[in-house]
Each structure stands twice: as structure tokens, then as C-alpha cells.
Scaffold this motif. Sequence first.
Motif, PDB file in Angstrom:
ATOM      1  N   GLY A   1      -4.142   3.698   2.602  1.00  0.00           N
ATOM      2  CA  GLY A   1      -3.485   2.682   1.769  1.00  0.00           C
ATOM      3  C   GLY A   1      -4.655   2.354   0.765  1.00  0.00           C
ATOM      4  O   GLY A   1      -4.270   2.145  -0.565  1.00  0.00           O
ATOM      5  N   THR A   2      -5.671   2.433   1.116  1.00  0.00           N
ATOM      6  CA  THR A   2      -7.184   1.860   0.210  1.00  0.00           C
ATOM      7  C   THR A   2      -7.201   3.046  -0.845  1.00  0.00           C
ATOM      8  O   THR A   2      -7.665   2.665  -2.029  1.00  0.00           O
TER       9      THR A   2
ATOM     10  N   ALA B   1       2.000   2.036   4.090  1.00  0.00           N
ATOM     11  CA  ALA B   1       0.822   1.371   4.435  1.00  0.00           C
ATOM     12  C   ALA B   1       0.938  -0.136   4.148  1.00  0.00           C
ATOM     13  O   ALA B   1       0.351  -1.021   4.794  1.00  0.00           O
ATOM     14  N   LEU B   2       1.677  -0.308   2.811  1.00  0.00           N
ATOM     15  CA  LEU B   2       1.717  -1.628   2.523  1.00  0.00           C
ATOM     16  C   LEU B   2       2.643  -2.511   3.378  1.00  0.00           C
ATOM     17  O   LEU B   2       2.228  -3.806   3.684  1.00  0.00           O
ATOM     18  N   LEU B   3       3.797  -1.739   3.591  1.00  0.00           N
ATOM     19  CA  LEU B   3       4.578  -2.561   4.720  1.00  0.00           C
ATOM     20  C   LEU B   3       3.837  -2.588   6.085  1.00  0.00           C
ATOM     21  O   LEU B   3       4.656  -3.712   6.777  1.00  0.00           O
TER      22      LEU B   3
ATOM     23  N   LYS C   1       1.126  -3.759   6.769  1.00  0.00           N
ATOM     24  CA  LYS C   1       0.371  -4.660   6.513  1.00  0.00           C
ATOM     25  C   LYS C   1      -0.987  -4.539   7.014  1.00  0.00           C
ATOM     26  O   LYS C   1      -1.659  -5.580   7.538  1.00  0.00           O
ATOM     27  N   LYS C   2      -1.617  -3.327   7.129  1.00  0.00           N
ATOM     28  CA  LYS C   2      -2.967  -3.171   7.611  1.00  0.00           C
ATOM     29  C   LYS C   2      -3.627  -2.491   6.856  1.00  0.00           C
ATOM     30  O   LYS C   2      -3.025  -1.617   5.684  1.00  0.00           O
ATOM     31  N   THR C   3      -4.973  -2.515   6.756  1.00  0.00           N
ATOM     32  CA  THR C   3      -5.884  -1.949   5.746  1.00  0.00           C
ATOM     33  C   THR C   3      -6.129  -0.458   6.322  1.00  0.00           C
ATOM     34  O   THR C   3      -6.301  -0.450   7.883  1.00  0.00           O
TER      35      THR C   3
ATOM     36  N   PRO D   1      -1.940   3.275  -6.754  1.00  0.00           N
ATOM     37  CA  PRO D   1      -0.849   2.197  -6.640  1.00  0.00           C
ATOM     38  C   PRO D   1       0.324   2.790  -6.721  1.00  0.00           C
ATOM     39  O   PRO D   1       0.733   3.870  -7.457  1.00  0.00           O
ATOM     40  N   ILE D   2       1.359   2.201  -5.831  1.00  0.00           N
ATOM     41  CA  ILE D   2       2.732   2.622  -6.150  1.00  0.00           C
ATOM     42  C   ILE D   2       3.451   2.838  -7.453  1.00  0.00           C
ATOM     43  O   ILE D   2       4.265   3.651  -7.536  1.00  0.00           O
ATOM     44  N   HIS D   3       3.121   1.693  -8.253  1.00  0.00           N
ATOM     45  CA  HIS D   3       3.607   1.779  -9.517  1.00  0.00           C
ATOM     46  C   HIS D   3       3.086   2.987 -10.284  1.00  0.00           C
ATOM     47  O   HIS D   3       4.059   3.596 -10.830  1.00  0.00           O
TER      48      HIS D   3
ATOM     49  N   GLN E   1       1.738   5.336   0.808  1.00  0.00           N
ATOM     50  CA  GLN E   1       1.493   4.015   0.219  1.00  0.00           C
ATOM     51  C   GLN E   1       2.156   2.931   0.555  1.00  0.00           C
ATOM     52  O   GLN E   1       1.848   1.668   1.251  1.00  0.00           O
ATOM     53  N   ARG E   2       3.578   3.017   0.359  1.00  0.00           N
ATOM     54  CA  ARG E   2       4.454   2.200   0.792  1.00  0.00           C
ATOM     55  C   ARG E   2       4.440   1.687   2.276  1.00  0.00           C
ATOM     56  O   ARG E   2       4.599   0.503   2.545  1.00  0.00           O
TER      57      ARG E   2
ATOM     58  N   TYR F   1       3.558   8.261  -2.498  1.00  0.00           N
ATOM     59  CA  TYR F   1       4.336   7.060  -2.778  1.00  0.00           C
ATOM     60  C   TYR F   1       4.552   6.432  -1.241  1.00  0.00           C
ATOM     61  O   TYR F   1       4.429   5.370  -0.876  1.00  0.00           O
TER      62      TYR F   1
ATOM     63  N   HIS G   1     -14.620   8.786   2.036  1.00  0.00           N
ATOM     64  CA  HIS G   1     -15.561   8.333   2.867  1.00  0.00           C
ATOM     65  C   HIS G   1     -17.016   7.929   2.318  1.00  0.00           C
ATOM     66  O   HIS G   1     -17.553   6.731   2.447  1.00  0.00           O
TER      67      HIS G   1
END
Lengths: 367, 287
Positions: B177-178, B167-169, B171-173, B182-184, B164-165, B161, B29
Motif C-alpha cells: 500500500g505504501t 490495501a486501502l480497504l 485499513k492497514k499499512t 495512488p489509485i487515482h 492498492q484498493r 490498482y 526497503h
Amino acid sequence: MNNSVTSSSLHLLGSSHHIADLAVREKISLPQGKIDDFYKGLSTLPGLDECLLLNTCNRTEIYGASSNGFSPDMLREYFSEFHKLDPEFLRKYSYQHSGEKVVRHLFEVTSGIDSQMVGETEILGQVKKAYEDACERKVSGKMLNRLFQKGFQAAKWARTNTGISKGQINLGNVLCELARRIFGKVSNSRLLVIGAGEVAESAMEAFKSRGSQAITVTGRTFDWCPLSRRKPDELAEKYGGFALAFSKFQESLHHFDVILTSTASGRSLISVDAINQAMKNRPAKPLFLIDASVPRNIDEAVAKTDNVFLYNMDDVSAIANENLKSRMAEVDRCRSVLGKKAVRIWEQMTHHALANSSANQSTASSS
Amino acid sequence: MYLNEARDLLWIASTLYAFAVFFGFASTHFTKSNFCKNATLIAIVTGFTLHTRGLYLRGLEISGCPLGNSLERVQFITWSLILTFLILRILWKLNLLGSLCSGMAAVFGIISLFKKEWDYPYWLDSSYHRLFSDPWIELHASIAIFSYGIFALLAIVSSMYLIQRKALLSKKTGLWGTFLPPIHDLDHSAFRLLLIGTLFLTLSIVVGGMHWLQNPEFVTSFKLFITLLLWAGYCILFFLRYKSRLFGSKFSQATIALFIIAMVSMGFVNSKSKGSANPSTMTSSQE
């Protein structure tokens, strides 16, 4: 320019996107070639000790510091006369501030809360450039120097202590942020742009600014006339990327980490089969697809493939708007604190000016 | 509360891990606050130091590696988890990993300390004989438990992972997710942790196998079956990931499932005590 300060005040005449639309702003904005002459005339206005011009695509503002005998209306009169604008037209589409309000306004400008894209940072660079220009011309003195230095500090404070710059709102930057969440460093990810729309250019600019060296562009116009300069070739050259023949991009999909389509072809360019084939060559590596075309160019069913992340323009815009909302929520808090800071700075400036003035008077009387 | 009491030290360590979670999430925060970032690491390191001393004191008390009851096993696994995190932190840094590791250590640590029956004082039994009379079996047990700590870390990374995945799917912030890595990077870290964990588990089985060949009566066939099954599970998972046959979300789910199986099976993989193997020396100790 006379730098002696006796009962000084600050003045501002400006026009911005808040009160003038693009067509009006185009009329009010000063062309680069006229700026030298504008400054020459401005610095001869009686009573105006210091001046500074901020001329960007969204605002044209003249800041001035004066001693007794200067009327702020003289700025408007000079500007309408110099730029050959109807005084009534200028009165309608401009604002005028004096004293503490100028400090408050500058703080809001430098911090980005007065910008069209709230929280954007580009304006700070533009203000710095305008200030450097005024310093080089030796038209900025004690009052404006202090005002702008404090303006830069206020901008830093606002960006550090409030959420006005939090989250990306530029579409290209939103895409970069998403790419970062998938691949880590954006500079390591390979971008393929199919088409040459506005979003494509914005994305390429954002990727390039983050150090991406592997940008490839392809487009339908590329094959039609390879000897002429068409948009994909120009874009590839502009961003130091490579141009790829449109007929070959389907078989090269697996080489790229991020694929953005932005064409007006109106048909599907990337099918599920093409993506499945590409993923066979890079099974464990994620693939980020952005469909910025309407009608869409990427088959929606590709989103079901594991390790494939598909976003369309609605998704990206929704993220940008969500970030903008959270920034807007911070604007009032930021404005309130900057207002208090402006009052304090203005008190210091006037107190300092009065102290200087009385010191000058006592020196003069003793001599 | 005394600093020379094992349980007191374990309580303090768990509380410090809980503080680390608080500071870790606070730092997401207040991104500009160095205090929160430093406080997280200081709380984890201090907690780990006290945790180590707590286990050391317990080890002195029982004259061996403290793995005799459920509390000791849970504490040893959470200690291994934090140790692995601190070592790997030097090699690669993943946002929020410290907070999530200390969160797991705090939750499991506090639960194990609350449950009095988990800390049965087996060493006070008149029939108690030293748990690990053979240093090889002590080495086997400690390496096995350490590998479980690595698998715990692997399960945390896999959970990150999946979050994060998702959160990415979606499609919202959002906060998760932030701030999650990174998932990689998470995928790569998970693969490396699986390799390290599998190597340690293999080493533990080799060492244990040497002891088993000499003293087959100490190992139940059920324990042998469960242990080998788990080891085979991690080896197959590693092979599938290495060959890119299993990756992404399915790989992450598999690592979490295997870790849950490993934790559940811990209760079933007790060796026969010396006492039960040799009627003349009865003992309730277990590995």
C-alpha cells in the motif's frame, strides 16, 4: 564569556516529559519574558564558559561547558533560585548529566528518540532555534558549537539510516498519507471539514502544510450566528479556507475529494443516499471519507459503494499506533549507534581541548 | 553460451529482468538507496537491448518477424511489454511498474525458454516457406502482438490498482500500500493504456482485414471470430470507461479478464498456413 578551554567538561540540567507530568513541566518551563534575565545570570556563574537553554513544551534543558572550578550543582542552585522553585522539587523532577552523557543525551534529543512522539522532527527545529539564540547572545563557544553541530549531524544520520521517522504517527499526517495513496498529490485534493474538533484542526494543518488550497469548513454553529466569530469561521480563516453554510453542505458533497466529520451532533449527517447521489456526479473519481466523531456522523454502509473509502477514528489511530510500533522497534538500534557516536565525539572533543590546552601552555611558557 | 545465439540472449535478458525485480523490490526497503533504483533501470534497459538482439537474430534466421512458434510469440509480447513500459516511463512514472513489468517478462520468458517444445524449429522443415511472404500480413501480426504487450501492461496496472484498493480497504499499512502508486493515478494510466492498446489493435485489424479481403482462404472463420470478439471486447470496455459506466475495481477486473482471454485465445488464432491453403506448398507455419 571566556572561551579558553582548560580541562573542559559539558554539563546538563534538564526536566522533560520522562520524569515530569504536564503540571510539573508548566512550573519548570521558563516564560519567554524571563529568558533574557535568565541568560544574564547564567553567564555570570563562576567557571561556566558557555551555556545554552532549550525551552520547549516537553522539556527545559540547560547545557553548559565549563573549565576547572565549576560545580554542576551550581546550575540547579541557580535555576531554583532564579525561577523561585523549591530545590527539593527541582531535584525530584530534573536530571543532571556531565561529560559524554551530555553528548549522548543531545544526540537522542535531536534525533527524536527522546521525544514523546518518537521520531518526530519538530524537536530538531526547536534545538536549532535554541542554538541560534545562544549564538546571537554570544554565550555559545567552541565546545557547545561542536556539540550542537554534531547533534544536528547525528539527527540527520538517524533519520536517514534508521526507521525512527518512518510512517506517520500524527493523526493529521496519517490522513494526508491516506489521501496521497488515493489521490496522489494532496495539494490537488479538495477537503471539506464538518465540525471543528481537534482532529479536524490537525487534518487542516496537515493538508495546508502540503499545499492544499481548497479547504472548506462547515459546522452547525455557522448558521446560528453568522455575524459572530464561531469556530468554523475562525478555522476557515486560520487555514486560508472557505466557510460553507451547514444547510448547503449535503448538496455540495460531490465537489470534495476528502470529507472529514468531527462533530458532537450524535446523529448521522451523511447517509448512503447522500453519498450515492454525490457519486453519480463523480462516478470515476474516488471519495475519501473520515468519520472522526463519536457517535459516528457517516452511515457505515457507504463503505460498500465502489470508489468510496471510509475510515473512522479507530482505523486512523490503529495506523498511527502501528507506525509508532515500527518506530519503537528501531529506537534501540538507533540508541546503540548514537551511543557509540557520542563516545567517539566526546573523545575527539576532550582530545581537542587537551591539545588546545597544552598548546596554550607552551605558548605561554615560551612568551 | 554465445552472444550471437538467439536463445542464449533471451536467457540473459530474462535473467536481467529477474535481477530488475530483485533490485526494484529492494529499493522499496532501502528507500534512500539510489543504487537499487538505478540498478533496476539499468537491468531492464540492458535486458531489453539483449532481448531485441535475440529476436533480431531469430528474425534473421527465419527471414521474417519471429512469430512462428509459442516461444517467439511469448518473447515478442514480453518485448512489447518492456518497450511500452520504457516509452511510457518518459511520459509518466509509476512506482514499482518497472519491477512488475520485468517480473512478468522474466517469468514468461523463463517458462517459454524452459519448454523446449514451445521452440519448435519450424524453419528447419524441408517444407518450410517463409512465414510472412506478404509484408502487410507481417505488419498486421507485429502490430497485433505489440498491442498485446500494451494490454499486458494494462493488466499489470489494473492489478496494481486492485492491490492498492485492497490495501486501502483493509485499513492497514503495509509494504504494498505504501509503495504502490495512488489509485487515482493508476486509474488514469489504465484508461490511457486501454486507449493506446485499442488503437493499435484496431490498426492491426484494419491491416489484417485488407489482406483478408484479397486472400480470404488464409484466415479461418474461427480466428476471425475470436479476433473480432476480442477487439469488440476492448472497444466496449473503452466506451464504458469513457462514459464512466464502468470504473474502479470492476474496470480493473474486466481488463485483466480480457487479457487472460487474449492470451488463451492466442493458441486458437492461427492462420491457415500457405501450405494448407495451397496443397502444392505444405508448411507448418502459423501466425
